[in-house]
Design an enzyme around this catalytic site. Sequence first.
Site, PDB file in Angstrom:
ATOM      1  N   ASP A   1     -15.546  -4.416   9.611  1.00  0.00           N
ATOM      2  CA  ASP A   1     -15.218  -4.378  11.037  1.00  0.00           C
ATOM      3  C   ASP A   1     -16.509  -4.760  11.203  1.00  0.00           C
ATOM      4  OD1 ASP A   1     -13.514  -2.752   9.527  1.00  0.00           O
ATOM      5  OD2 ASP A   1     -14.569  -0.480   9.843  1.00  0.00           O
TER       6      ASP A   1
ATOM      7  N   CYS B   1     -18.028   3.244   7.160  1.00  0.00           N
ATOM      8  CA  CYS B   1     -16.921   2.209   6.620  1.00  0.00           C
ATOM      9  C   CYS B   1     -17.093   1.045   5.015  1.00  0.00           C
ATOM     10  CB  CYS B   1     -16.465   1.258   7.768  1.00  0.00           C
ATOM     11  SG  CYS B   1     -15.848   2.187   8.456  1.00  0.00           S
TER      12      CYS B   1
ATOM     13  N   GLN C   1     -28.264   5.574 -10.645  1.00  0.00           N
ATOM     14  CA  GLN C   1     -27.830   5.932 -11.776  1.00  0.00           C
ATOM     15  C   GLN C   1     -27.382   4.407 -13.003  1.00  0.00           C
ATOM     16  OE1 GLN C   1     -26.121   9.854 -11.389  1.00  0.00           O
ATOM     17  NE2 GLN C   1     -26.157   9.364  -9.142  1.00  0.00           N
TER      18      GLN C   1
ATOM     19  N   LYS D   1      -7.238  -1.119   9.562  1.00  0.00           N
ATOM     20  CA  LYS D   1      -7.042   0.132   8.606  1.00  0.00           C
ATOM     21  C   LYS D   1      -6.988   1.198   9.712  1.00  0.00           C
ATOM     22  CE  LYS D   1     -12.177  -0.817   8.023  1.00  0.00           C
ATOM     23  NZ  LYS D   1     -12.230   0.787   7.907  1.00  0.00           N
TER      24      LYS D   1
ATOM     25  N   LYS E   1     -11.702   5.508   7.863  1.00  0.00           N
ATOM     26  CA  LYS E   1     -13.010   4.489   6.986  1.00  0.00           C
ATOM     27  C   LYS E   1     -13.237   3.599   6.336  1.00  0.00           C
ATOM     28  CE  LYS E   1     -14.309   6.693  11.128  1.00  0.00           C
ATOM     29  NZ  LYS E   1     -14.869   6.392  12.126  1.00  0.00           N
TER      30      LYS E   1
ATOM     31  N   VAL F   1     -19.361  -3.830   8.824  1.00  0.00           N
ATOM     32  CA  VAL F   1     -20.610  -2.201   9.683  1.00  0.00           C
ATOM     33  C   VAL F   1     -19.596  -1.349   9.071  1.00  0.00           C
ATOM     34  CG1 VAL F   1     -22.308  -3.807  10.720  1.00  0.00           C
ATOM     35  CG2 VAL F   1     -20.022  -2.844  11.684  1.00  0.00           C
ATOM     36  N   THR F   2     -20.265  -0.173   9.543  1.00  0.00           N
ATOM     37  CA  THR F   2     -20.892   0.339   9.180  1.00  0.00           C
ATOM     38  C   THR F   2     -21.934   0.832   7.651  1.00  0.00           C
ATOM     39  OG1 THR F   2     -21.405   2.404   9.874  1.00  0.00           O
ATOM     40  CG2 THR F   2     -22.652   1.281  11.564  1.00  0.00           C
TER      41      THR F   2
HETATM   42  N1  TIU Z   1     -17.127   0.038  11.292  1.00  0.00           N
HETATM   43  C1  TIU Z   1     -17.604   1.855  10.801  1.00  0.00           C
HETATM   44  O1  TIU Z   1     -18.023   1.589   9.920  1.00  0.00           O
HETATM   45  N2  TIU Z   1     -17.378   2.977  11.826  1.00  0.00           N
HETATM   46  C2  TIU Z   1     -17.743   3.834  12.626  1.00  0.00           C
HETATM   47  O2  TIU Z   1     -17.374   4.929  13.334  1.00  0.00           O
HETATM   48  N3  TIU Z   1     -19.194   3.456  11.956  1.00  0.00           N
HETATM   49  C3  TIU Z   1     -19.763   4.517  12.267  1.00  0.00           C
HETATM   50  O3  TIU Z   1     -21.311   4.314  12.218  1.00  0.00           O
HETATM   51  N4  TIU Z   1     -19.673   5.386  13.867  1.00  0.00           N
END
Ligand code: TIU
Length: 221
Positions: free
Chosen positions: A24, A162, A202, A129, A132, A157-158
């Site tokens: 993403d 995701c 762990q 997709k 997330k 990210v993030t």
């Molecule tokens: N790609 C992804 O992480 N989608 C989000 O909405 N991330 C946020 O941190 N908002």
Amino acid sequence: MTVIDAAPFPLAFDPATTALIVIDMQRDFIEPGGFGESLGNDVSRLAAIVPTVARLIDGFRAAGLTVIHTKECHRPDLSDLPASKRDRGNPSLRIGDPGPMGRVLIAGEPGADIVPALAPLPGEIVIEKPGKGSFYNTPLGAILAEKGTKTLVIGGVTTEVCVQTTMREANDRGFECLLVEDATESYFEAFREATLAMVRAQGAIVGWTAPTDRVLAALGG
Ligand code: TIU
């Protein structure tokens, strides 16, 4: 087998069955005016990792390994967007609304594109997709099975949304997963650090972490 000097212990992998998945790295999360900023976030934190992610991608391409990109986005008719996702919280722009980069998080709109510096090459796999995680409602699992992929190196990210969701989905599906520490970022520094710590705790309960330089060194770069 090759070994990455990773935490919490070295990760042995076969490059022939290893793929990079870049999650993403889209304008809607990384540039002003997109979905990320509409949620109240400072997007400059994410823009800062673009050169590192580019170096990671270049290393996989140079080694002739598979590079997969994902994009979180929805169909123009919103048929794959649950009301719970559209209505959550109080964003200034909702998914599907018109914004400065086209309709927010809609496939084919400029904001849903991957940032130009990380643009997929012709022939690279791009997974669209609606969730997330990258496995939910996508062909990713079938594509990896067909390729015989066993190890996933993950950036993007993030970190705690995701990326972590995808890593947990992949771990449960039997993949060995390594999250690249400096090729992932969150709008919240503490969440990035917490995610890195929790996935490798762990005895690598979800997987491994290592910086880009150590991944590239293992690829011979
Ligand atoms: N790609 C992804 O992480 N989608 C989000 O909405 N991330 C946020 O941190 N908002």
